[in-house]
Design an enzyme around this catalytic site. Sequence first.
Site, short mmCIF file in Angstrom:
data_model
loop_
_atom_site.label_atom_id
_atom_site.label_comp_id
_atom_site.label_asym_id
_atom_site.label_seq_id
_atom_site.Cartn_x
_atom_site.Cartn_y
_atom_site.Cartn_z
N GLU A 1 0.83 -1.20 0.00
CA GLU A 1 0.00 0.00 0.00
C GLU A 1 0.87 1.25 0.00
O GLU A 1 1.97 1.23 0.54
CB GLU A 1 -0.90 0.04 1.26
CG GLU A 1 -2.22 -0.65 1.08
CD GLU A 1 -2.87 -1.01 2.41
OE1 GLU A 1 -2.49 -0.44 3.45
OE2 GLU A 1 -3.76 -1.88 2.40
N LYS B 1 2.34 4.56 1.29
CA LYS B 1 2.49 5.17 2.62
C LYS B 1 2.34 6.68 2.45
O LYS B 1 3.23 7.34 1.92
CB LYS B 1 3.86 4.84 3.22
CG LYS B 1 4.01 5.36 4.63
CD LYS B 1 5.34 5.00 5.26
CE LYS B 1 5.32 5.30 6.75
NZ LYS B 1 4.85 6.66 7.08
N ARG C 1 -2.43 9.57 10.89
CA ARG C 1 -3.09 8.28 11.03
C ARG C 1 -4.40 8.49 11.79
O ARG C 1 -4.39 9.03 12.89
CB ARG C 1 -2.16 7.35 11.81
CG ARG C 1 -2.65 5.95 12.03
CD ARG C 1 -2.12 5.04 10.98
NE ARG C 1 -2.50 3.66 11.22
CZ ARG C 1 -1.69 2.72 11.69
NH1 ARG C 1 -0.44 3.04 12.03
NH2 ARG C 1 -2.10 1.48 11.84
N ARG D 1 -3.69 8.60 16.33
CA ARG D 1 -2.94 7.44 16.76
C ARG D 1 -2.68 7.45 18.26
O ARG D 1 -2.52 6.41 18.88
CB ARG D 1 -1.66 7.46 15.93
CG ARG D 1 -0.41 6.92 16.36
CD ARG D 1 0.53 7.21 15.18
NE ARG D 1 1.92 7.34 15.51
CZ ARG D 1 2.67 6.46 16.13
NH1 ARG D 1 2.16 5.36 16.59
NH2 ARG D 1 3.94 6.68 16.32
N GLU E 1 -5.33 7.13 6.52
CA GLU E 1 -4.38 8.24 6.64
C GLU E 1 -5.05 9.49 6.08
O GLU E 1 -5.56 9.49 4.96
CB GLU E 1 -3.11 7.90 5.86
CG GLU E 1 -1.97 8.89 6.05
CD GLU E 1 -1.11 8.61 7.30
OE1 GLU E 1 -1.38 7.60 8.01
OE2 GLU E 1 -0.19 9.39 7.56
N PHE F 1 -7.52 2.17 4.89
CA PHE F 1 -6.81 0.92 4.62
C PHE F 1 -7.16 -0.22 5.56
O PHE F 1 -6.64 -1.33 5.41
CB PHE F 1 -5.29 1.13 4.58
CG PHE F 1 -4.73 1.88 5.77
CD1 PHE F 1 -4.67 1.28 7.01
CD2 PHE F 1 -4.25 3.17 5.61
CE1 PHE F 1 -4.15 1.96 8.09
CE2 PHE F 1 -3.73 3.87 6.68
CZ PHE F 1 -3.68 3.26 7.93
N ARG G 1 4.02 -3.11 17.56
CA ARG G 1 4.85 -2.89 16.37
C ARG G 1 5.19 -4.27 15.83
O ARG G 1 6.12 -4.92 16.29
CB ARG G 1 6.11 -2.11 16.72
CG ARG G 1 6.85 -1.56 15.51
CD ARG G 1 7.97 -0.62 15.89
NE ARG G 1 7.50 0.61 16.50
CZ ARG G 1 7.00 1.65 15.82
NH1 ARG G 1 6.92 1.59 14.52
NH2 ARG G 1 6.60 2.72 16.45
N LYS H 1 7.33 -0.85 6.73
CA LYS H 1 7.34 0.31 5.84
C LYS H 1 8.63 0.32 5.06
O LYS H 1 9.69 -0.09 5.57
CB LYS H 1 7.15 1.60 6.61
CG LYS H 1 8.04 1.76 7.82
CD LYS H 1 7.62 2.96 8.63
CE LYS H 1 8.09 2.88 10.06
NZ LYS H 1 7.57 3.92 10.92
#
Length: 632
Positions: free
Chosen positions: A325, A327, A332, A347, A377, A417, A493, A499
Amino acid sequence: MDYSELVKSYKKLESTQSTLEKTEIISKLFINSPKEDLDTLAHLIRGKAFSEWKNLDLGIGKKLIIKAISKATGIKEEKVKKEWKNKGDLGDAVEVIVKNKKQQTLTTKKLTLSLVQENLEKIAGAEGSGSQSKKISLIAELIGSAEPEEAKYIVRTVLENLRIGVGEGLVRDAIVKAFFSELIGLSELDGYEITGQQVGIDKQLLGSISEYRLNKVKEKTELIEIDLSDDGISKLWKKEGADVFITDRKKEIEDRLKGIVQHAYDVSTDFGEVAEVASKKGVQGLREMDIELFRPIRVMLAQKSDSMEDAFEAVGSEEGLAALEYKYDGIRVQIHKEGSDVKIFTRRLEEITDQFPEIVNAIKDSIDEEEVIVEGELVGFDPQKGYLPFQKLSKRIKRKYNIREMIEKIPVTVYLFDLIYCNGNSLIRQNLRIRWSKLNSLINKIDNSVELASHLETSDLDKAQSFYQKALDENQEGIMLKNLSKRYKPGSRVGYMVKLKPVMETLDLAIIGAEWGEGRRRDWLGSYKLACMNKETGELKSIGKMATGFTDEQLEELTNKLEDMIIQEDGRSVKLKPKVIVEVAYEEIQESPKYESGYALRFPRLVAERETLGTGDVDTLDRIRELYGKQS
DNA sequence: CATGTCTGCCC
DNA sequence: ATTCTGC
DNA sequence: GCAGAATGGGCAGACATG
């Protein structure tokens, strides 16, 4: 509970690195805590004043803390600052100051958890003219009643920086240990007396367990059927109102219990609540907790990858398939919708609904389903000018005035997303393939307002590369790669989402100043002021600071080297003879209102020391200007 | 009332 | 945000 | 593999100060 008891544990936690020991310390606190203190304890143990999802702020930083310390002890602010520099930690500083002071005065009242919590709430609630001095008084009051060590942790707590190495995972494990240890302890069934504590039975174990053992359990328990499909525990046995597990696979059950507590935290984002439910309603109560609309959950975070190959290696499923996807460089957001009510969260779980009314409307139009939580986003995008730099978009985030005006000036589009929740069903345990396809089926795109993120599913490296290139050509930051078979893990994470961003050019810059570090960097210079060269005048011009990228070893070396070059000291910061040159990486050059060069680096970090270079070799302001011009 | 400082939160 | 460190 | 700690620029808003 007395605050001093908590402080004893803080001390132990600070001095040990062992995860197991730490879990033990925290679980004992939970066990010993009166029920009414559980909520406060669950927050304070991590150095938080409040649960994350409640929008509560203390509005107290280091500067105000210094005033509070001064007020509480009668020591001049300058002296407090000096001690702060000495110790590399304001908490350690206040400890010493209070210790010296204590020889003269007597403690007034004993601090308890509820008293501390009460003051924290008052601090958060104070507003309007005179509120700062009120906040200072409230902190001073706590410090005034505190023993030296208590004062240390009060200060660290108010700064929300406990530095004792306690995070989410430890608290989760400690809750399991505190409230469900009987379950885990049951590795042997024979000879075990069911005490009316907790028992349960594992699905597979049920098949392999001997008749004798099974009957023995049945004698003492009453079977209740519960759907426990997710964690694999198929049935719970109940005795005298308490839950009980029995297993000979201790580790597995422990992990499952951790999973249950984790899930409870994932959906509530509140360890206070989790601890209370665990203690009052047990496993069953935790299992009944679920996502609630308009209560944001923490978002899943990605790791970094250095190449397309690495990225696929990290996220590719068995067939090497991954979802790619764009970025986008924006904010966010997690958007909750129930009927025509819509709220937007960031976020960090802050609400920014009022800042983006046009998105609220667009979401209502774009989604027919009654209840959804989607994630995306929020990007600055002007149909005429194209994508806007993040700096522009950021003007809208905290805005309270002139919002209408900004809708025109800085228009935004949200690229969705993920789908977290839909019509009563949480989707966080579903894999991305399901979440993405369902998201697709329920979004009616609105051009330049609500769109789906650019998305490609492939196992072909070449196709992936050209997708990546396309993203960069369209001025995006890079791409995300995600494993389609993995669930959503709030706040984590995870390795299966990465990314990929291009490697930036680097600059050679001179170190012209520095600041003494705090915490683990207390003995080193921890942040370095950089400068480029103005060729016309021959002067070095500041272009920002850098504080990451070095190993401990490099920090020590740099500090030793630079200590000899100190020209001037002012509190925590030092001015340095410009001798040391460093190679610095960054993501973007920004215009800066703050630094002499007129520019600053976004995300500066050390790449290497350039020992062979001198100030004559550093990059010039002209070159910075040129690079800045090339960016968009 | 204008300005400067501080804080929290986007990245 | 980025990065290093230690479990 | 992951969480935790220590640190970056810039923005708006809230207060304090003069």
